[in-house]
Design an enzyme around this catalytic site. Structure first.
Site, mmCIF file in Angstrom:
data_model
loop_
_atom_site.group_PDB
_atom_site.id
_atom_site.type_symbol
_atom_site.label_atom_id
_atom_site.label_comp_id
_atom_site.label_asym_id
_atom_site.label_seq_id
_atom_site.Cartn_x
_atom_site.Cartn_y
_atom_site.Cartn_z
ATOM 1 N N TYR A 1 14.567 -5.054 7.175
ATOM 2 C CA TYR A 1 14.153 -5.331 5.786
ATOM 3 C C TYR A 1 12.751 -4.762 5.543
ATOM 4 O O TYR A 1 12.497 -4.092 4.531
ATOM 5 C CB TYR A 1 14.178 -6.842 5.537
ATOM 6 C CG TYR A 1 13.711 -7.251 4.150
ATOM 7 C CD1 TYR A 1 14.561 -7.158 3.053
ATOM 8 C CD2 TYR A 1 12.414 -7.726 3.936
ATOM 9 C CE1 TYR A 1 14.138 -7.530 1.778
ATOM 10 C CE2 TYR A 1 11.980 -8.094 2.667
ATOM 11 C CZ TYR A 1 12.847 -8.001 1.592
ATOM 12 O OH TYR A 1 12.417 -8.359 0.335
ATOM 13 N N ASN B 1 15.696 -3.290 -8.792
ATOM 14 C CA ASN B 1 15.354 -4.572 -8.179
ATOM 15 C C ASN B 1 16.362 -5.021 -7.121
ATOM 16 O O ASN B 1 16.026 -5.800 -6.238
ATOM 17 C CB ASN B 1 15.268 -5.602 -9.319
ATOM 18 C CG ASN B 1 15.406 -7.021 -8.851
ATOM 19 O OD1 ASN B 1 14.463 -7.584 -8.307
ATOM 20 N ND2 ASN B 1 16.585 -7.608 -9.042
ATOM 21 N N LYS C 1 11.581 -1.782 2.877
ATOM 22 C CA LYS C 1 10.619 -1.955 1.788
ATOM 23 C C LYS C 1 9.443 -0.979 1.929
ATOM 24 O O LYS C 1 8.870 -0.547 0.922
ATOM 25 C CB LYS C 1 10.157 -3.411 1.717
ATOM 26 C CG LYS C 1 11.290 -4.373 1.309
ATOM 27 C CD LYS C 1 11.911 -4.023 -0.043
ATOM 28 C CE LYS C 1 12.901 -5.041 -0.550
ATOM 29 N NZ LYS C 1 13.432 -4.718 -1.886
ATOM 30 N N THR D 1 13.719 -17.894 -5.106
ATOM 31 C CA THR D 1 14.963 -17.306 -5.635
ATOM 32 C C THR D 1 16.087 -17.624 -4.636
ATOM 33 O O THR D 1 15.814 -18.094 -3.526
ATOM 34 C CB THR D 1 14.842 -15.764 -5.721
ATOM 35 O OG1 THR D 1 14.757 -15.259 -4.382
ATOM 36 C CG2 THR D 1 13.639 -15.308 -6.523
HETATM 37 N N1 LIG Z 1 12.325 -13.711 -3.291
HETATM 38 C C1 LIG Z 1 11.338 -13.173 -2.609
HETATM 39 O O1 LIG Z 1 10.561 -13.900 -1.962
HETATM 40 C C2 LIG Z 1 11.108 -11.694 -2.640
HETATM 41 C C3 LIG Z 1 9.881 -11.201 -2.170
HETATM 42 C C4 LIG Z 1 9.642 -9.851 -2.192
HETATM 43 C C5 LIG Z 1 10.595 -8.995 -2.690
HETATM 44 N N2 LIG Z 1 11.786 -9.477 -3.119
HETATM 45 C C6 LIG Z 1 12.773 -8.507 -3.634
HETATM 46 O O2 LIG Z 1 13.163 -8.880 -4.926
HETATM 47 C C7 LIG Z 1 14.454 -8.334 -5.200
HETATM 48 C C8 LIG Z 1 15.295 -9.403 -5.861
HETATM 49 O O3 LIG Z 1 15.505 -10.441 -4.940
HETATM 50 P P1 LIG Z 1 15.533 -11.981 -5.340
HETATM 51 O O4 LIG Z 1 14.517 -12.653 -4.514
HETATM 52 O O5 LIG Z 1 15.512 -12.134 -6.805
HETATM 53 O O6 LIG Z 1 16.929 -12.428 -4.704
HETATM 54 P P2 LIG Z 1 18.415 -12.535 -5.277
HETATM 55 O O7 LIG Z 1 18.456 -13.604 -6.294
HETATM 56 O O8 LIG Z 1 19.289 -12.606 -4.088
HETATM 57 O O9 LIG Z 1 18.625 -11.161 -6.042
HETATM 58 C C9 LIG Z 1 19.092 -9.991 -5.456
HETATM 59 C C10 LIG Z 1 19.977 -9.310 -6.482
HETATM 60 O O10 LIG Z 1 20.373 -8.038 -5.973
HETATM 61 C C11 LIG Z 1 21.729 -7.847 -6.288
HETATM 62 N N3 LIG Z 1 22.326 -6.953 -5.298
HETATM 63 C C12 LIG Z 1 22.345 -7.092 -3.950
HETATM 64 N N4 LIG Z 1 23.042 -6.091 -3.396
HETATM 65 C C13 LIG Z 1 23.445 -5.293 -4.417
HETATM 66 C C14 LIG Z 1 24.203 -4.111 -4.493
HETATM 67 N N5 LIG Z 1 24.701 -3.496 -3.395
HETATM 68 N N6 LIG Z 1 24.433 -3.563 -5.706
HETATM 69 C C15 LIG Z 1 23.961 -4.145 -6.833
HETATM 70 N N7 LIG Z 1 23.235 -5.278 -6.823
HETATM 71 C C16 LIG Z 1 22.998 -5.847 -5.626
HETATM 72 C C17 LIG Z 1 22.363 -9.222 -6.277
HETATM 73 O O11 LIG Z 1 23.441 -9.282 -7.188
HETATM 74 P P3 LIG Z 1 24.982 -9.134 -6.748
HETATM 75 O O12 LIG Z 1 25.143 -9.894 -5.471
HETATM 76 O O13 LIG Z 1 25.714 -9.714 -7.895
HETATM 77 O O14 LIG Z 1 25.230 -7.667 -6.605
HETATM 78 C C18 LIG Z 1 21.237 -10.110 -6.769
HETATM 79 O O15 LIG Z 1 21.314 -10.348 -8.151
HETATM 80 C C19 LIG Z 1 14.989 -7.815 -3.867
HETATM 81 O O16 LIG Z 1 14.848 -6.400 -3.813
HETATM 82 C C20 LIG Z 1 14.054 -8.466 -2.864
HETATM 83 O O17 LIG Z 1 13.971 -7.726 -1.668
HETATM 84 C C21 LIG Z 1 12.068 -10.810 -3.124
#
Ligand SMILES: NC(=O)c1ccc[n+]([C@@H]2O[C@H](COP(=O)([O-])OP(=O)(O)OC[C@H]3O[C@@H](n4cnc5c(N)ncnc54)[C@H](OP(=O)(O)O)[C@@H]3O)[C@@H](O)[C@H]2O)c1
Length: 255
Positions: A158, A91, A162, A193
């Site tokens: 981005y 994720n 994806k 988020t």
């Molecule tokens: N929110 C949306 O609208 C949305 C929509 C489609 C897809 N997504 C996808 O959902 C996933 C989770 O995103 P989210 O929306 O929940 O945002 P988020 O709260 O920012 O979560 C992203 C997580 O990824 C971790 N991360 C980032 N870089 C990392 C690294 N190099 N190594 C290990 N962990 C890492 C971060 O933790 P640390 O900083 O502690 O490492 C954080 O917990 C992402 O892949 C995002 O692209 C989100």
């Protein structure tokens, strides 16, 4: 608590916040022992606290998904702690620079986004599959995005990352289908988020409201709504499902 993942061991990258945290909670609530991973310890341990408060089991292991040595240790420690690896939700992801058109993109942004979102998923699968082959199977879910299916102006790298996640997902699904490892993806629409708040400039900003309005259901998603899709794909309820991209986007890509 449901028992969909009774006796299973699950790994969630980026489990300290957002969709990862909600999914770690859902997997633990289904009976899995959950290893939560990420770079920030405070957020990771907070997720473990929430899991334990709900009566579940879990451990935090710090790891950066862009570093192969971290992923190797993460999977090895998961197996050392709980004896096996059955389920993984890859994720972790970053949005990178937002609002820059393609001709304005920097090499630094490309490398940061690709190293986390694409290399991170590839390396995670590499080590997870190695462990799952020893158990005779498993289930992997990769977190893509509607940005893996359609374009979105201002975040070309981005979006490219994806699309790549879906390519990795479909190919791994074919490669390991006969060895009992299912590989699927979720493609969320906008979900409230920390990432979405960074992306939109914060809750209830003009762009936030505009983005919510792009969803036919008229709102953004909640992390727990994506977690339900992840849980189903990880469970034996989805035993005939592999190579799928499960879109959970409030109808966005049906338009
Ligand atoms: N929110 C949306 O609208 C949305 C929509 C489609 C897809 N997504 C996808 O959902 C996933 C989770 O995103 P989210 O929306 O929940 O945002 P988020 O709260 O920012 O979560 C992203 C997580 O990824 C971790 N991360 C980032 N870089 C990392 C690294 N190099 N190594 C290990 N962990 C890492 C971060 O933790 P640390 O900083 O502690 O490492 C954080 O917990 C992402 O892949 C995002 O692209 C989100």
């Amino acid at each position: 608590m449901n028992r969909l993942l009774e006796d299973k061991v699950a790994l969630v990258t980026g489990g300290g916040t957002g969709i990862g945290r909600a999914s770690a909670l859902a997997l633990a609530n289904a009976g899995a022992k959950v290893v939560v991973s990420g770079r920030r310890e405070k957020e990771g341990f907070e997720t473990i606290g929430l899991i334990k408060r709900n009566g579940g089991q879990g451990t935090f292991i710090k790891a950066d998904v862009s570093k192969e040595s971290d992923l190797e240790v993460l999977v090895a420690q998961t197996v050392a702690t709980y004896g096996r690896l059955d389920v993984a939700f890859n994720n972790a992801g970053i949005e990178g620079e937002v609002g820059k058109q393609t001709h304005e993109q920097s090499l630094a942004n490309y490398r940061a986004v690709m190293d986390t979102n694409v290399l991170g998923v590839l390396l995670a699968m590499k080590h997870e599959i190695g462990a799952m082959l020893k158990n005779g199977g498993g289930a992997i879910v990769n977190n893509a995005s509607v940005g893996g299916l359609i374009g979105f102006p201002g975040v070309s790298v981005y979006v490219a990352s994806k699309h790549a996640v879906l390519g990795l997902t479909k190919t791994a699904a074919l490669e390991y289908a006969k060895q009992g490892i299912r590989v699927n993806a979720v493609a969320p629409g906008g979900v409230e988020t920390p990432m979405l708040h960074r992306f939109t400039g914060g809750p209830r900003t003009e762009f936030f409201n505009q983005l919510a309005g792009m969803h036919p259901v008229g709102r953004l998603g909640r992390p727990d709504e994506i977690a339900e899709a992840v849980l189903w794909l990880c469970s034996d309820k989805a035993s005939f499902v592999t190579g799928l991209t499960l879109t959970a986007d409030g109808g966005w890509t049906a338009q």
